[in-house]
Scaffold this motif. Structure first.
Motif, PDB file in Angstrom:
ATOM      1  N   ARG A 177       0.901  -1.448   0.060  1.00 36.48           N
ATOM      2  CA  ARG A 177      -0.012  -0.097   0.130  1.00 36.48           C
ATOM      3  C   ARG A 177       1.068   1.161   0.195  1.00 36.48           C
ATOM      4  O   ARG A 177       1.502   1.340   1.054  1.00 36.48           O
ATOM      5  CB  ARG A 177      -0.964   0.221   1.182  1.00 36.48           C
ATOM      6  N   GLU A 180       1.890   4.108   2.849  1.00 42.52           N
ATOM      7  CA  GLU A 180       1.307   3.799   4.184  1.00 42.52           C
ATOM      8  C   GLU A 180       2.523   3.971   5.120  1.00 42.52           C
ATOM      9  O   GLU A 180       3.502   3.050   4.968  1.00 42.52           O
ATOM     10  CB  GLU A 180       0.656   2.464   4.032  1.00 42.52           C
ATOM     11  N   ARG A 186       0.861  -1.720   5.471  1.00 44.34           N
ATOM     12  CA  ARG A 186       1.627  -1.344   4.409  1.00 44.34           C
ATOM     13  C   ARG A 186       1.751  -2.542   3.565  1.00 44.34           C
ATOM     14  O   ARG A 186       1.459  -2.221   2.224  1.00 44.34           O
ATOM     15  CB  ARG A 186       3.027  -0.940   5.034  1.00 44.34           C
TER      16      ARG A 186
END
Length: 351
Positions: A177, A180, A186
């Motif tokens: 992600r 993040e 993440r």
């Protein structure tokens, strides 16, 4: 009231060549209007997610254009499917029944996705996009979409890899992600969205209705299947199956096949009831006539496969590719009224 067009594409592995070929025909009916301009949202699961990514991701070298044309996607299945679904003979020696390891390594698939999609993230999409996957860490569905601010910072190629991580075929994908800071959020471990939405039509409907600028707009859906599986499982055979019987790779994992087709057939029935007039019939495809064409908001194009095609997700043989192309041609022919009506409305609205 504006009119919005949503394209939804099923999962089905190598059978993705079927909707890709239908889209080649639709693109011709649209007279060159790119599909990311024709459709306000493109949604896909598994192989359909790969198609959705290809049609909405900006080209790495020409960002105003889509990374893939429908013809490019047909070539991906027809010309490169054998590389994606190539068994490792060495692994086969140690895992002859496909019990201990995924059937395929993801390297070839990942390379082809990276080459086509580059590093663009969903928030850069040329239209709204929705790609489904299942988070095995949080044990919940994940809808990767640029409609949703919380789930739009994924790279296209990684979203495509994750949505097509069919259990027993490919290992799960752990994708990032982007941006993040919370390490727990993440990296996300994902498997194929087909485990809950092989036909993502209802997910597409919800995401479209969430869009704040589309409130009250008229929604028109084109839903493309990948061919309904044709294998029957005899009671006398299935009654003695245990875990290995239901998950046997030699039988193309019957449980996964049944779950994915069961969801898809249910979703198409529900979408037809939800979006079309009550008397509208659906028999794999929406029954479109001269009398009802203008009243429909949901067009489902699919058909049952025959004994000529292998309904397995991974049969990329030249013989099966040819048979799947023939099925796609028959879907186009049998659903000419539906394709004409969708194209007419798009051109009326977009040009």
């Amino acid at each position: 009231m504006a009119r919005r067009f949503i394209l939804s594409i099923d999962g089905g592995g190598i059978r993705g060549i079927i909707p890709a070929m239908v889209l080649v025909d639709l693109a011709k009916r649209l007279g060159g209007l790119p599909l990311h301009k024709a459709f306000d949202m493109i949604a896909g699961t598994s192989t359909g997610g790969i198609i959705a990514a290809g049609l909405t991701c900006p080209h790495p070298d020409k960002p105003a254009q889509a990374a893939c044309t429908p013809e490019d996607l047909v070539a991906l299945y027809a010309d490169e499917g054998g590389e994606i679904f190539k068994k490792n003979p060495i692994l086969g020696l140690f895992n002859p029944f496909g019990i201990n390891d995924p059937r395929y390594r993801p390297d070839a698939l990942e390379e082809k996705l990276k080459n086509r999609l580059g590093t663009a993230t969903l928030d850069r999409g040329l239209s709204k996009v929705l790609i489904t996957a299942y988070d095995i860490g949080q044990r919940q569905a994940l809808f990767m979409s640029n409609v949703d601010k919380g789930n739009r910072n994924f790279r296209f190629w990684e979203a495509a890899r994750a949505t097509s991580a069919a259990p027993t075929y490919f290992p799960p994908a752990q994708i990032e992600r982007i941006g993040e800071k919370d390490e727990k959020r993440r990296f996300v471990p994902l498997i194929d969205g087909g485990v809950f939405a092989n036909d993502p039509i209802l997910a597409a409907y919800v995401e479209a209705r969430k869009h704040p600028a589309w409130t009250g707009d008229d929604l028109v859906f084109l839903s493309l299947g990948t061919g309904q599986q044709n294998r029957a499982f005899a009671y006398q055979e299935a009654k003695s199956w245990g875990v290995l019987g239901w998950m046997a790779p030699s039988h193309d994992t019957p449980l996964i096949s049944i779950l994915m087709q069961g969801q898809a057939s249910t979703a198409s029935y529900q979408a037809n009831e939800l979006l079309n007039p009550p008397v509208t019939k659906i028999n794999y495809s929406t029954v479109v006539t001269d009398a009802n064409a203008a009243s429909l908001n949901y067009f489902r194009l699919d058909r049952q496969l025959t004994s000529k095609e292998n309904d397995a997700l991974d049969d990329a043989s030249s013989e099966n590719i040819a048979a799947l192309k023939a099925i796609a041609a028959s879907i186009v022919k049998d659903n000419a009224k539906a394709l004409d009506e969708v194209a007419r409305r798009i051109l009326e609205t977009k040009t």
